[in-house]
Design a protein around this motif. Structure first.
Motif, PDB file in Angstrom:
ATOM      1  N   VAL A  68       0.837  -1.203   0.000  1.00 60.81           N
ATOM      2  CA  VAL A  68       0.000   0.000   0.000  1.00 60.81           C
ATOM      3  C   VAL A  68       0.872   1.253   0.000  1.00 60.81           C
ATOM      4  O   VAL A  68       1.994   1.255   0.500  1.00 60.81           O
ATOM      5  CB  VAL A  68      -0.947   0.027   1.220  1.00 60.81           C
ATOM      6  N   ALA A  69       0.320   2.304  -0.599  1.00 59.34           N
ATOM      7  CA  ALA A  69       0.946   3.636  -0.631  1.00 59.34           C
ATOM      8  C   ALA A  69       2.297   3.629  -1.364  1.00 59.34           C
ATOM      9  O   ALA A  69       2.644   2.672  -2.059  1.00 59.34           O
ATOM     10  CB  ALA A  69       1.098   4.193   0.782  1.00 59.34           C
ATOM     11  N   HIS A  84       4.024   1.393  -4.670  1.00 60.72           N
ATOM     12  CA  HIS A  84       3.632  -0.009  -4.857  1.00 60.72           C
ATOM     13  C   HIS A  84       2.516  -0.121  -5.893  1.00 60.72           C
ATOM     14  O   HIS A  84       1.632   0.736  -5.972  1.00 60.72           O
ATOM     15  CB  HIS A  84       3.161  -0.604  -3.530  1.00 60.72           C
ATOM     16  N   SER A  85       2.566  -1.191  -6.667  1.00 65.42           N
ATOM     17  CA  SER A  85       1.536  -1.428  -7.678  1.00 65.42           C
ATOM     18  C   SER A  85       1.455  -2.912  -7.981  1.00 65.42           C
ATOM     19  O   SER A  85       2.269  -3.707  -7.489  1.00 65.42           O
ATOM     20  CB  SER A  85       1.878  -0.663  -8.968  1.00 65.42           C
ATOM     21  N   ARG A 137       2.745  -7.484  -4.713  1.00 63.90           N
ATOM     22  CA  ARG A 137       1.523  -7.705  -5.501  1.00 63.90           C
ATOM     23  C   ARG A 137       1.835  -8.475  -6.786  1.00 63.90           C
ATOM     24  O   ARG A 137       1.092  -9.390  -7.165  1.00 63.90           O
ATOM     25  CB  ARG A 137       0.848  -6.376  -5.845  1.00 63.90           C
ATOM     26  N   PRO A 140      -4.635   0.460   8.591  1.00 66.63           N
ATOM     27  CA  PRO A 140      -4.108   0.169   7.252  1.00 66.63           C
ATOM     28  C   PRO A 140      -3.859  -1.312   7.003  1.00 66.63           C
ATOM     29  O   PRO A 140      -3.965  -1.769   5.857  1.00 66.63           O
ATOM     30  CB  PRO A 140      -2.801   0.969   7.208  1.00 66.63           C
ATOM     31  N   ASP A 148      -6.129  -3.753   4.815  1.00 61.48           N
ATOM     32  CA  ASP A 148      -6.039  -3.815   3.356  1.00 61.48           C
ATOM     33  C   ASP A 148      -4.891  -4.701   2.880  1.00 61.48           C
ATOM     34  O   ASP A 148      -4.700  -4.869   1.672  1.00 61.48           O
ATOM     35  CB  ASP A 148      -5.855  -2.412   2.771  1.00 61.48           C
ATOM     36  N   CYS A 149      -4.126  -5.230   3.810  1.00 60.29           N
ATOM     37  CA  CYS A 149      -2.956  -6.036   3.471  1.00 60.29           C
ATOM     38  C   CYS A 149      -3.175  -7.517   3.757  1.00 60.29           C
ATOM     39  O   CYS A 149      -2.210  -8.296   3.721  1.00 60.29           O
ATOM     40  CB  CYS A 149      -1.736  -5.547   4.253  1.00 60.29           C
TER      41      CYS A 149
END
Length: 298
Positions: free
Chosen positions: A218-219, A222-223, A229, A262, A265-266
């Motif tokens: 996240v943030a 990262h993609s 990911r 947070p 979401d991980c």
């Protein structure tokens, strides 16, 4: 002034919701039988999460506690007496101490034995291989470990030191208890790909579903085309019957004081559809809906 008033009211409401949740949590008894009529097992697990975080402030990390608790709960439902929990990327060791502490408490609550393992080079990050390792974020030798100092702090965790491509095969050959939770915090795509090979082991080395926390997704920059990911996507592409998927809507089943964190979401889950126990009742939904044997009524 109006905006300040609205903000204060929102904060007060949030505090009140959290306080009401904690009032519902038994302060001296977290027996699952108290939650036997709930719609889902999540309420009991949420109560345990809040209680343990309150008791061990500054030590426990919610994302470790939640994964270990879910893993042990599944193991108990399946009649598996012992599991393994793993951290990839130990560095200074505060995360591993958190995992140790959570494992000790969950072990006492559910009666499932928990072995703890920490994988790390012991020397910091290796050199990034290419853009997929996000070299704009991570540098070689970052996050080194003081091995003697950390070993002196550990109570039950075993350190697996060396490159992951060397330590994972040796670990699987050592006949560990089935893996139930893994925290992936090795930053790189290349290192995560090596770590994910732990999910290529035999069925007796894995629970049919494994809780996964992915720290670096996240943030920042990262993609889905780099880092952890991308590693998950590539693992899924190579394994028709073993998949790693995001746990959707998890925040709706967590205590209010944790739902907006947070880490929610991980959270992913590794599904092993070829596991002989995959279709067995896992006790997450109540007896009256599932037709199974509800642990909370035992």
């Amino acid at each position: 002034m109006a905006k300040d008033s609205l903000l204060k009211r929102a904060v007060r409401k949030g505090v009140a919701v959290t306080q009401n949740w904690l009032k519902e949590t038994p302060t001296d008894d977290l027996d699952p039988k108290h939650y036997a009529n709930d719609d889902f097992a999540y309420r009991w697990m949420g109560a345990v999460l809040s209680r343990l975080q309150y008791e061990h402030q500054g030590v426990l990390r919610s994302y470790h506690t939640w994964g270990i608790l879910n893993a042990a709960y599944l193991a108990k439902a399946l009649g598996i007496p012992r599991i393994s929990v793993i951290e990839f990327g130990v560095a200074g060791g505060n995360g591993l101490i958190s995992i140790e502490t959570a494992s000790e408490r969950v072990e006492r609550l559910l009666g499932v034995g928990i072995d703890v393992y920490g994988f790390d080079t012991g020397q910091g990050l290796p050199k990034p291989q290419d853009y997929r390792d996000c070299p704009n974020l991570w540098k070689e030798s970052a996050f080194p470990m003081d091995v003697p100092k950390l070993k002196a702090r550990l109570k039950r965790a075993q350190l697996m030191l060396g490159l992951i491509q060397d330590t994972v095969p040796k670990f699987l050959e050592s006949s560990p208890a089935p893996i139930g939770f893994v925290s992936f915090d090795v930053d790189y795509y290349s290192s995560t790909m090596q770590a994910l090979k732990i999910f290529e082991g035999d069925h007796n080395r894995l629970l049919p579903r494994v809780q996964c926390y992915l720290d670096d997704i996240v943030a920042f920059t990262h993609s889905e085309f780099t880092g952890e990911r991308l590693a998950v996507a590539d693992f899924n592409a190579k394994h028709p019957l073993r998949k790693i998927a995001l746990i959707y809507g998890l925040r709706h089943f967590l205590p209010p004081d944790r739902a907006s964190a947070p880490w929610v979401d991980c959270y992913y889950m590794a599904h092993f559809y070829d596991h002989p126990l995959y279709g067995h009742f896992d006790n997450l939904v109540p007896l009256q809906f599932s037709g199974g044997t509800d642990l909370r009524r035992r």
